[in-house]
Design a protein around this motif. Structure first.
Motif, short mmCIF file in Angstrom:
data_model
loop_
_atom_site.label_atom_id
_atom_site.label_comp_id
_atom_site.label_asym_id
_atom_site.label_seq_id
_atom_site.Cartn_x
_atom_site.Cartn_y
_atom_site.Cartn_z
N GLN A 91 0.82 -1.21 0.00
CA GLN A 91 0.00 0.00 0.00
C GLN A 91 0.86 1.26 0.00
O GLN A 91 0.54 2.23 -0.68
CB GLN A 91 -0.97 0.01 1.19
N VAL A 92 1.96 1.23 0.73
CA VAL A 92 2.89 2.37 0.73
C VAL A 92 3.41 2.60 -0.69
O VAL A 92 3.46 3.74 -1.16
CB VAL A 92 4.05 2.14 1.73
N SER A 93 3.78 1.53 -1.36
CA SER A 93 4.27 1.65 -2.74
C SER A 93 3.20 2.20 -3.67
O SER A 93 3.46 3.11 -4.46
CB SER A 93 4.74 0.29 -3.27
N LYS A 94 1.99 1.67 -3.57
CA LYS A 94 0.90 2.14 -4.43
C LYS A 94 0.63 3.62 -4.21
O LYS A 94 0.47 4.39 -5.16
CB LYS A 94 -0.37 1.33 -4.20
N ASP A 95 0.57 4.03 -2.95
CA ASP A 95 0.31 5.43 -2.64
C ASP A 95 1.44 6.32 -3.16
O ASP A 95 1.19 7.40 -3.72
CB ASP A 95 0.16 5.63 -1.13
N GLY A 96 2.65 5.87 -3.01
CA GLY A 96 3.80 6.65 -3.43
C GLY A 96 3.96 6.74 -4.93
O GLY A 96 4.44 7.76 -5.45
N LEU A 97 3.58 5.70 -5.65
CA LEU A 97 3.76 5.69 -7.10
C LEU A 97 2.97 6.78 -7.80
O LEU A 97 3.47 7.40 -8.74
CB LEU A 97 3.42 4.32 -7.68
N ALA A 98 1.76 7.02 -7.37
CA ALA A 98 0.94 8.06 -8.01
C ALA A 98 1.61 9.42 -7.82
O ALA A 98 1.71 10.21 -8.77
CB ALA A 98 -0.46 8.06 -7.42
N TRP A 99 2.05 9.71 -6.61
CA TRP A 99 2.72 10.98 -6.33
C TRP A 99 4.03 11.09 -7.11
O TRP A 99 4.33 12.11 -7.71
CB TRP A 99 2.98 11.11 -4.83
N LEU A 100 4.79 10.00 -7.12
CA LEU A 100 6.08 10.00 -7.81
C LEU A 100 5.92 10.16 -9.32
O LEU A 100 6.74 10.83 -9.96
CB LEU A 100 6.84 8.71 -7.48
N ALA A 101 4.88 9.60 -9.89
CA ALA A 101 4.63 9.76 -11.32
C ALA A 101 4.42 11.23 -11.66
O ALA A 101 4.96 11.74 -12.65
CB ALA A 101 3.41 8.94 -11.75
N SER A 102 3.67 11.92 -10.83
CA SER A 102 3.42 13.34 -11.04
C SER A 102 4.72 14.15 -10.95
O SER A 102 4.98 15.03 -11.78
CB SER A 102 2.41 13.84 -10.02
N LEU A 103 5.53 13.86 -9.95
CA LEU A 103 6.81 14.56 -9.79
C LEU A 103 7.75 14.27 -10.95
O LEU A 103 8.42 15.17 -11.46
CB LEU A 103 7.47 14.18 -8.46
N THR A 104 7.77 13.04 -11.40
CA THR A 104 8.63 12.65 -12.53
C THR A 104 8.23 13.42 -13.78
O THR A 104 9.08 13.92 -14.52
CB THR A 104 8.56 11.13 -12.76
N GLU A 105 6.94 13.54 -14.03
CA GLU A 105 6.46 14.31 -15.18
C GLU A 105 6.85 15.78 -15.04
O GLU A 105 7.21 16.42 -16.02
CB GLU A 105 4.94 14.16 -15.34
N GLU A 106 6.76 16.31 -13.84
CA GLU A 106 7.13 17.70 -13.59
C GLU A 106 8.60 17.95 -13.91
O GLU A 106 8.98 19.03 -14.35
CB GLU A 106 6.84 18.06 -12.13
N ALA A 107 9.43 16.93 -13.72
CA ALA A 107 10.88 17.05 -13.94
C ALA A 107 11.30 16.71 -15.36
O ALA A 107 12.49 16.71 -15.67
CB ALA A 107 11.63 16.16 -12.95
N ARG A 108 10.36 16.45 -16.23
CA ARG A 108 10.67 15.97 -17.58
C ARG A 108 11.66 16.87 -18.32
O ARG A 108 12.50 16.40 -19.08
CB ARG A 108 9.40 15.81 -18.39
N GLY A 109 11.63 18.16 -18.10
CA GLY A 109 12.55 19.08 -18.78
C GLY A 109 13.95 19.12 -18.19
O GLY A 109 14.86 19.70 -18.77
N ASP A 110 14.13 18.51 -17.03
CA ASP A 110 15.43 18.43 -16.37
C ASP A 110 15.88 16.98 -16.47
O ASP A 110 15.52 16.16 -15.64
CB ASP A 110 15.28 18.88 -14.91
N TYR A 111 16.65 16.68 -17.49
CA TYR A 111 16.95 15.28 -17.82
C TYR A 111 17.65 14.52 -16.70
O TYR A 111 17.39 13.34 -16.48
CB TYR A 111 17.76 15.19 -19.11
N THR A 112 18.51 15.17 -15.97
CA THR A 112 19.22 14.51 -14.88
C THR A 112 18.26 14.10 -13.78
O THR A 112 18.25 12.95 -13.34
CB THR A 112 20.34 15.40 -14.33
N THR A 113 17.44 15.05 -13.33
CA THR A 113 16.46 14.75 -12.28
C THR A 113 15.44 13.74 -12.80
O THR A 113 15.09 12.80 -12.09
CB THR A 113 15.76 16.03 -11.81
#
Length: 151
Positions: A91-113
Motif C-alpha cells: 500500500q505504501v508503494s501504491k500510494d507513493g507511485l501516483a505521487w512519484l509519477a506526477s513529480l517525474t512528469e514535472e521534472a521531464r525538462g530536467d533530464y538529470t532529475t
C-alpha cells in the motif's frame, strides 16, 4: 519545469525514503529473528537500494541550488507478521507511485532529475509487483507453505 516543485519533491523523497530504508532494516532484523532469512535478506538489500536513491536525491537537490534538510519523520509501524507487512508495504508503494509519477512528469525538462526519478519509479513499481505476486502466491499455496519458503 517547475524547479521549486521538483526541489520540494526531492526533499520529500529524502525525508520519506530515508525513513522507509530505516523501516526496511528494522523489518529485516525482525524477520531474521523469526528465522525468515529470505525476507530478511530481501528487505536489507532493499534498504541499501533506497539509501542509494536518497543519496542521489540529496546530490541533485544540492546541484539545483536547494537546501537539504534533515526533517522530522513520523512514527511508523513495525510488523511481526510478514504477510501483514507485505500488505502494508504494498500500500505504501501504491500510494507513493501516483505521487512519484506526477513529480517525474514535472521534472521531464530536467533530464538529470528525470532520469533519477524515473529509475526510482521503476524500482518502486517492481517492488509493488513483487508484493502483489507474493500475496497471490500466498492465496494459491497457503500461508504456511509460503512462510516455509521464506526460511
Amino acid at each position: 519545469m517547475n524547479n521549486e516543485k521538483v526541489m520540494k519533491g526531492l526533499q520529500v523523497i529524502i525525508t520519506n525514503l530515508s525513513q522507509q530504508a530505516d523501516g526496511h532494516i528494522i523489518q529485516a532484523r525482525v524477520f531474521a529473528s523469526q528465522g525468515f532469512s529470505k525476507l530478511a535478506d530481501k528487505y536489507a538489500e532493499h534498504a541499501v537500494e533506497e539509501r542509494g536513491y536518497v543519496q542521489q536525491c540529496i546530490d541533485r537537490l544540492i546541484d539545483l541550488g536547494g537546501d537539504v534538510k534533515l526533517e522530522a519523520k513520523q512514527e511508523a509501524v513495525v510488523y511481526k507478521n510478514p504477510i501483514e507487512w507485505i500488505k502494508y508495504d504494498l500500500q505504501v508503494s501504491k500510494d507513493g507511485l501516483a505521487w512519484l509519477a506526477s513529480l517525474t512528469e514535472e521534472a521531464r525538462g530536467d533530464y538529470t532529475t528525470y532520469d533519477i526519478l524515473k529509475k526510482y519509479y521503476q524500482d518502486e513499481e517492481e517492488d509493488a509487483y513483487w508484493a502483489e505476486e507474493q500475496l497471490e502466491l500466498i492465496e494459491m499455496i497457503g500461508k504456511e507453505n509460503w512462510l516455509v519458503q521464506q526460511l
